[in-house]
Design a protein around this motif. Sequence first.
Motif, mmCIF file in Angstrom:
data_model
loop_
_atom_site.group_PDB
_atom_site.id
_atom_site.type_symbol
_atom_site.label_atom_id
_atom_site.label_comp_id
_atom_site.label_asym_id
_atom_site.label_seq_id
_atom_site.Cartn_x
_atom_site.Cartn_y
_atom_site.Cartn_z
ATOM 1 N N GLU A 165 0.834 -1.193 0.000
ATOM 2 C CA GLU A 165 0.000 0.000 0.000
ATOM 3 C C GLU A 165 0.876 1.254 0.000
ATOM 4 O OE1 GLU A 165 -3.419 -0.002 -0.279
ATOM 5 O OE2 GLU A 165 -3.013 -2.136 -0.606
ATOM 6 N N MET A 166 0.580 2.160 -0.903
ATOM 7 C CA MET A 166 1.251 3.449 -0.965
ATOM 8 C C MET A 166 0.246 4.497 -0.502
ATOM 9 S SD MET A 166 3.184 5.291 -4.179
ATOM 10 C CE MET A 166 1.679 5.608 -5.110
ATOM 11 N N ASN A 167 0.525 5.124 0.619
ATOM 12 C CA ASN A 167 -0.403 6.092 1.185
ATOM 13 C C ASN A 167 -0.226 7.474 0.570
ATOM 14 O OD1 ASN A 167 -1.605 4.266 3.081
ATOM 15 N ND2 ASN A 167 0.253 4.441 4.326
ATOM 16 N N PHE A 168 -1.330 8.177 0.422
ATOM 17 C CA PHE A 168 -1.313 9.554 -0.054
ATOM 18 C C PHE A 168 -2.434 10.299 0.662
ATOM 19 C CE2 PHE A 168 -4.086 7.161 -2.868
ATOM 20 C CZ PHE A 168 -5.200 7.961 -2.970
ATOM 21 N N PRO A 169 -2.426 11.633 0.639
ATOM 22 C CA PRO A 169 -3.471 12.378 1.349
ATOM 23 C C PRO A 169 -4.864 11.959 0.881
ATOM 24 C CG PRO A 169 -1.706 13.853 0.711
ATOM 25 C CD PRO A 169 -1.407 12.535 0.052
ATOM 26 N N GLY A 170 -5.653 11.456 1.798
ATOM 27 C CA GLY A 170 -7.020 11.080 1.482
ATOM 28 C C GLY A 170 -7.223 9.634 1.098
ATOM 29 N N GLY A 171 -6.166 8.833 1.088
ATOM 30 C CA GLY A 171 -6.368 7.440 0.714
ATOM 31 C C GLY A 171 -5.075 6.671 0.546
ATOM 32 N N SER A 172 -5.191 5.535 -0.146
ATOM 33 C CA SER A 172 -4.020 4.712 -0.413
ATOM 34 C C SER A 172 -4.152 4.087 -1.791
ATOM 35 C CB SER A 172 -3.860 3.627 0.655
ATOM 36 O OG SER A 172 -4.946 2.727 0.603
ATOM 37 N N TYR A 173 -3.058 3.535 -2.284
ATOM 38 C CA TYR A 173 -2.985 2.972 -3.627
ATOM 39 C C TYR A 173 -2.316 1.614 -3.515
ATOM 40 C CZ TYR A 173 -1.695 2.791 -8.639
ATOM 41 O OH TYR A 173 -1.541 2.450 -9.952
ATOM 42 N N THR A 174 -2.931 0.588 -4.111
ATOM 43 C CA THR A 174 -2.401 -0.764 -4.038
ATOM 44 C C THR A 174 -1.447 -1.007 -5.199
ATOM 45 O OG1 THR A 174 -4.443 -1.541 -2.977
ATOM 46 C CG2 THR A 174 -2.984 -3.204 -3.938
ATOM 47 N N VAL A 175 -0.182 -1.197 -4.870
ATOM 48 C CA VAL A 175 0.867 -1.414 -5.865
ATOM 49 C C VAL A 175 1.119 -2.912 -6.005
ATOM 50 C CG1 VAL A 175 3.270 -0.922 -6.478
ATOM 51 C CG2 VAL A 175 1.904 0.794 -5.264
ATOM 52 N N VAL A 176 1.352 -3.374 -7.240
ATOM 53 C CA VAL A 176 1.617 -4.795 -7.475
ATOM 54 C C VAL A 176 2.994 -4.990 -8.079
ATOM 55 C CG1 VAL A 176 -0.796 -5.466 -7.661
ATOM 56 C CG2 VAL A 176 0.409 -4.700 -9.700
ATOM 57 N N ARG A 177 3.582 -6.148 -7.769
ATOM 58 C CA ARG A 177 4.913 -6.494 -8.277
ATOM 59 C C ARG A 177 4.990 -8.002 -8.442
ATOM 60 N NH1 ARG A 177 5.298 -5.512 -2.820
ATOM 61 N NH2 ARG A 177 6.398 -7.078 -1.561
ATOM 62 N N PRO A 178 5.951 -8.497 -9.226
ATOM 63 C CA PRO A 178 6.069 -9.943 -9.425
ATOM 64 C C PRO A 178 6.384 -10.682 -8.131
ATOM 65 C CG PRO A 178 7.352 -8.732 -11.067
ATOM 66 C CD PRO A 178 6.927 -7.744 -10.031
ATOM 67 N N ALA A 179 6.243 -11.986 -8.172
ATOM 68 C CA ALA A 179 6.365 -12.816 -6.975
ATOM 69 C C ALA A 179 7.677 -12.606 -6.240
ATOM 70 C CB ALA A 179 6.208 -14.291 -7.349
ATOM 71 N N ARG A 180 8.777 -12.517 -6.978
ATOM 72 C CA ARG A 180 10.086 -12.428 -6.334
ATOM 73 C C ARG A 180 10.708 -11.033 -6.442
ATOM 74 N NH1 ARG A 180 9.649 -17.317 -8.809
ATOM 75 N NH2 ARG A 180 9.898 -19.163 -7.502
ATOM 76 N N GLY A 181 9.910 -10.061 -6.821
ATOM 77 C CA GLY A 181 10.453 -8.723 -7.010
ATOM 78 C C GLY A 181 10.343 -7.864 -5.769
ATOM 79 N N ASP A 182 11.256 -6.894 -5.660
ATOM 80 C CA ASP A 182 11.136 -5.909 -4.590
ATOM 81 C C ASP A 182 10.314 -4.726 -5.103
ATOM 82 O OD1 ASP A 182 12.826 -4.501 -6.278
ATOM 83 O OD2 ASP A 182 14.606 -4.809 -5.040
ATOM 84 N N ASP A 183 10.215 -3.659 -4.307
ATOM 85 C CA ASP A 183 9.378 -2.524 -4.703
ATOM 86 C C ASP A 183 9.830 -1.906 -6.018
ATOM 87 O OD1 ASP A 183 7.768 -2.846 -2.517
ATOM 88 O OD2 ASP A 183 8.729 -1.283 -1.310
ATOM 89 N N ASP A 184 11.125 -1.988 -6.336
ATOM 90 C CA ASP A 184 11.624 -1.420 -7.586
ATOM 91 C C ASP A 184 11.101 -2.176 -8.802
ATOM 92 O OD1 ASP A 184 13.029 0.511 -6.237
ATOM 93 O OD2 ASP A 184 14.917 -0.594 -6.231
ATOM 94 N N ALA A 185 10.591 -3.395 -8.589
ATOM 95 C CA ALA A 185 10.062 -4.191 -9.694
ATOM 96 C C ALA A 185 8.566 -3.970 -9.900
ATOM 97 C CB ALA A 185 10.329 -5.676 -9.437
ATOM 98 N N SER A 186 7.958 -3.070 -9.128
ATOM 99 C CA SER A 186 6.516 -2.809 -9.264
ATOM 100 C C SER A 186 6.190 -2.352 -10.680
ATOM 101 C CB SER A 186 6.081 -1.737 -8.259
ATOM 102 O OG SER A 186 6.306 -2.164 -6.931
ATOM 103 N N PHE A 187 5.084 -2.850 -11.202
ATOM 104 C CA PHE A 187 4.722 -2.538 -12.589
ATOM 105 C C PHE A 187 3.312 -2.000 -12.740
ATOM 106 C CE2 PHE A 187 3.817 -7.070 -11.886
ATOM 107 C CZ PHE A 187 2.461 -7.089 -12.145
#
Length: 264
Positions: A165-187
């Motif tokens: 979850e990436m939080n921002f003012p007023g809510g949050s955003y669900t980020v997805v990434r591959p099974a073995r990836g770190d946050d830098d691999a989010s697509f």
Amino acid sequence: MPDPAFVTGAPNWIDLGTPDVESATSFYHGLFGWELVPGGPETGGYGTYQLRGETVAGVMTVPEDQGKPAWSVYFQTPDADATARTVEKAGGTAAFPPMDVLDYGRMGGFTDNTGAYFGVWQPGTNPGLGVIMETGSLIWSELYTPDVPAAAAFFHTVFGWQTSEMNFPGGSYTVVRPARGDDDASFGGLVPLDQVPSEAAAGPHWLPYFAVDDTDAVVAAAERLGGRVTMPATDVPEVGRVATFADPAGASFAVIKPVPMPQG
């Protein structure tokens, strides 16, 4: 988003279904500089768009009575048939079963458990897109879904996706990434369908984002070329300046000028 050394579960192909390839080509050439490489009879006329000699998307004619104009996102799989079985077990359905595309690879089309269409690509001689994350190419993908937790669970089962979850003012955003990836691999991200009125009207769907150098210039160009701006240029803190569109036939897509990455 990962580079073109694609891993399982990462988007490795996109294509446009449109009733008028010539009109679409004129629009996207004017917007991004894409060049059409027409497909031959052996591919059923399925062509590709190229930028600086690299493939950025596929394109095919879809008559209006056979489907709405739309962009589709495909995810890498090592075994399209096994993925098809997993999709069914997870509550999805097959729009069309896996099939060979000459020796290029094997593809299938599905609907997830919340109603959004997606595809899979099992590479053969064609590993997928030739360029991503550069100006004029795919940089991000968003799923607009009526049930984010259900969609997240579905794709975790099918591809092993991880979420954060990436939080921002007023809510949050669900980020997805591959099974073995770190946050830098989010697509990509998962977005509640009712959160963005301009996207809600289309029902559950994937929305591709293309990288640009000047979002406002692209907005002006899209309008000049016959597209429709569905969300004007908007700054998203720590993310970039985004805008969304419908092309002249009605297919939805987005652009983003990303914020510069911090230098380590």
